[in-house]
Write an enzyme that holds these catalytic residues in place. Structure first.
Site, mmCIF file in Angstrom:
data_model
loop_
_atom_site.group_PDB
_atom_site.id
_atom_site.type_symbol
_atom_site.label_atom_id
_atom_site.label_comp_id
_atom_site.label_asym_id
_atom_site.label_seq_id
_atom_site.Cartn_x
_atom_site.Cartn_y
_atom_site.Cartn_z
ATOM 1 N N LYS A 49 0.800 -1.200 0.000
ATOM 2 C CA LYS A 49 0.000 0.000 0.000
ATOM 3 C C LYS A 49 0.845 1.268 0.000
ATOM 4 O O LYS A 49 0.368 2.348 -0.341
ATOM 5 C CB LYS A 49 -0.878 0.037 1.269
ATOM 6 C CG LYS A 49 -1.827 -1.089 1.430
ATOM 7 C CD LYS A 49 -2.518 -0.966 2.805
ATOM 8 C CE LYS A 49 -3.055 -2.285 3.243
ATOM 9 N NZ LYS A 49 -3.600 -2.182 4.623
ATOM 10 N N GLU A 105 7.903 2.568 -5.568
ATOM 11 C CA GLU A 105 8.055 2.106 -4.187
ATOM 12 C C GLU A 105 7.993 3.291 -3.235
ATOM 13 O O GLU A 105 8.441 4.375 -3.592
ATOM 14 C CB GLU A 105 9.461 1.518 -4.040
ATOM 15 C CG GLU A 105 9.560 0.020 -3.957
ATOM 16 C CD GLU A 105 9.359 -0.493 -2.554
ATOM 17 O OE1 GLU A 105 8.354 -0.123 -1.904
ATOM 18 O OE2 GLU A 105 10.196 -1.280 -2.104
ATOM 19 N N ASP A 106 7.526 3.070 -2.022
ATOM 20 C CA ASP A 106 7.585 4.137 -1.027
ATOM 21 C C ASP A 106 9.014 4.337 -0.522
ATOM 22 O O ASP A 106 9.529 5.439 -0.515
ATOM 23 C CB ASP A 106 6.612 3.861 0.137
ATOM 24 C CG ASP A 106 6.779 2.479 0.771
ATOM 25 O OD1 ASP A 106 7.599 1.665 0.299
ATOM 26 O OD2 ASP A 106 6.059 2.213 1.761
ATOM 27 N N ASP A 109 14.603 0.099 1.855
ATOM 28 C CA ASP A 109 15.253 -0.043 3.158
ATOM 29 C C ASP A 109 16.315 -1.133 3.037
ATOM 30 O O ASP A 109 17.447 -0.863 2.650
ATOM 31 C CB ASP A 109 14.170 -0.354 4.191
ATOM 32 C CG ASP A 109 14.684 -0.430 5.621
ATOM 33 O OD1 ASP A 109 15.873 -0.146 5.858
ATOM 34 O OD2 ASP A 109 13.896 -0.775 6.519
ATOM 35 N N SER A 110 15.979 -2.369 3.319
ATOM 36 C CA SER A 110 16.955 -3.453 3.134
ATOM 37 C C SER A 110 17.089 -3.817 1.662
ATOM 38 O O SER A 110 18.083 -4.399 1.238
ATOM 39 C CB SER A 110 16.526 -4.696 3.915
ATOM 40 O OG SER A 110 15.462 -5.361 3.255
ATOM 41 N N LYS A 137 17.042 4.697 1.706
ATOM 42 C CA LYS A 137 17.876 4.840 2.906
ATOM 43 C C LYS A 137 19.347 4.554 2.632
ATOM 44 O O LYS A 137 20.191 4.776 3.506
ATOM 45 C CB LYS A 137 17.342 3.928 4.019
ATOM 46 C CG LYS A 137 15.981 4.396 4.541
ATOM 47 C CD LYS A 137 15.536 3.609 5.761
ATOM 48 C CE LYS A 137 14.172 4.079 6.245
ATOM 49 N NZ LYS A 137 13.641 3.209 7.311
ATOM 50 N N ASP A 165 3.573 3.700 6.707
ATOM 51 C CA ASP A 165 2.823 3.434 7.925
ATOM 52 C C ASP A 165 3.697 2.898 9.041
ATOM 53 O O ASP A 165 4.814 2.426 8.818
ATOM 54 C CB ASP A 165 1.745 2.377 7.644
ATOM 55 C CG ASP A 165 2.350 0.982 7.462
ATOM 56 O OD1 ASP A 165 3.252 0.840 6.595
ATOM 57 O OD2 ASP A 165 1.955 0.050 8.193
HETATM 58 P P1 IMP Z 1 12.841 -3.482 2.436
HETATM 59 O O1 IMP Z 1 12.411 -4.767 1.792
HETATM 60 O O2 IMP Z 1 13.605 -3.690 3.702
HETATM 61 O O3 IMP Z 1 13.590 -2.560 1.454
HETATM 62 O O4 IMP Z 1 11.552 -2.706 2.931
HETATM 63 C C1 IMP Z 1 10.503 -2.538 2.097
HETATM 64 C C2 IMP Z 1 9.229 -2.094 2.781
HETATM 65 O O5 IMP Z 1 9.357 -1.981 4.194
HETATM 66 C C3 IMP Z 1 8.834 -0.725 2.305
HETATM 67 O O6 IMP Z 1 8.145 -0.785 1.077
HETATM 68 C C4 IMP Z 1 7.976 -0.255 3.465
HETATM 69 O O7 IMP Z 1 6.648 -0.732 3.338
HETATM 70 C C5 IMP Z 1 8.624 -0.880 4.664
HETATM 71 N N1 IMP Z 1 9.534 0.094 5.315
HETATM 72 C C6 IMP Z 1 10.869 0.142 5.263
HETATM 73 N N2 IMP Z 1 11.356 1.178 5.968
HETATM 74 C C7 IMP Z 1 10.274 1.818 6.488
HETATM 75 C C8 IMP Z 1 10.099 3.001 7.302
HETATM 76 O O8 IMP Z 1 11.036 3.709 7.705
HETATM 77 N N3 IMP Z 1 8.820 3.327 7.620
HETATM 78 C C9 IMP Z 1 7.733 2.618 7.194
HETATM 79 N N4 IMP Z 1 7.852 1.522 6.417
HETATM 80 C C10 IMP Z 1 9.112 1.122 6.076
HETATM 81 MG MG MG Z 2 4.645 -0.931 5.368
#
Ligand code: IMP
Ligand code: MG
Length: 180
Positions: A49, A105-106, A109-110, A137, A165
């Protein structure tokens, strides 16, 4: 800080990007994307979302023909730390083959969510496949695909608002805040 009634009593540490800063940057991103794409079908794929507000602002700043569809991948649950598991719960109806695909994408992060999705989408033989992330990030290692369009290089804090969120709250904040 702040007595914003939208926060339901939760304190935010600080506002990281204001509504005005976001509007300016989204307009610039729209210009970058408009300039970058050659002719051909462009499908903007929003990852739900989290991308819903960013995507709706962004597509109105892209001045070329395009279509919009969505993907739903479940990752985090309610935790503030990435679990690393990614599940595709909704798959776009639209065929991807031969099209320019822009995945929106919002936040990166990882990068686990993106790596998983990019390999999945590549199998559908798009003409091109790029990522536009509102926030990045820049802590991800082993990103299989560079993020071509980035709104802001964000601090490594837990951020909410503008679609992001915490346990489904705070998506409707018009700014980005760092949660206490
Ligand atoms: P990743 O797979 O670790 O890159 O994270 C992906 C998803 O984690 C993002 O699309 C967000 O929905 C959620 N996410 C990562 N960091 C944050 C944050 O700082 N606040 C809220 N949601 C986050
Ligand atoms: Mg989320």
């Amino acid at each position: 800080m702040t007595a914003d009634p939208r926060l339901d009593g939760r304190a935010v540490r600080r506002i990281v990007y204001t509504e005005a800063e976001i509007a300016t940057r989204v307009r610039e991103l729209g210009d970058e994307i408009t300039a970058w794409y050659p002719d051909g079908d462009l499908l903007v794929l929003g990852l739900l979302k989290g991308s819903f507000i960013f995507l709706s602002d962004l597509v109105r700043k892209i001045r070329r023909p395009l279509h919009v569809d969505f993907l739903v991948a479940a990752s985090y649950g309610d935790a503030m730390v990435s679990s690393g598991t990614v599940r595709l719960v909704y798959d776009p109806e639209t065929g991807l083959e031969g099209k320019h695909i822009l995945l929106v994408e919002d936040v990166v992060d990882s990068g686990r969510t993106l790596n998983h999705l990019m390999s999945l989408l590549t199998e559908r033989r798009p003409h091109s496949l790029e990522i536009c992330a509102f926030l990045h990030k820049h802590i991800a290692v082993n990103l299989s695909h560079p993020t071509k369009f980035v709104g802001f290089a964000a601090p490594n804090e837990f951020l909410v608002g503008y679609g992001l969120d915490h346990a489904e709250s705070f998506r409707h904040l018009p700014y980005i805040a760092s949660l206490q």
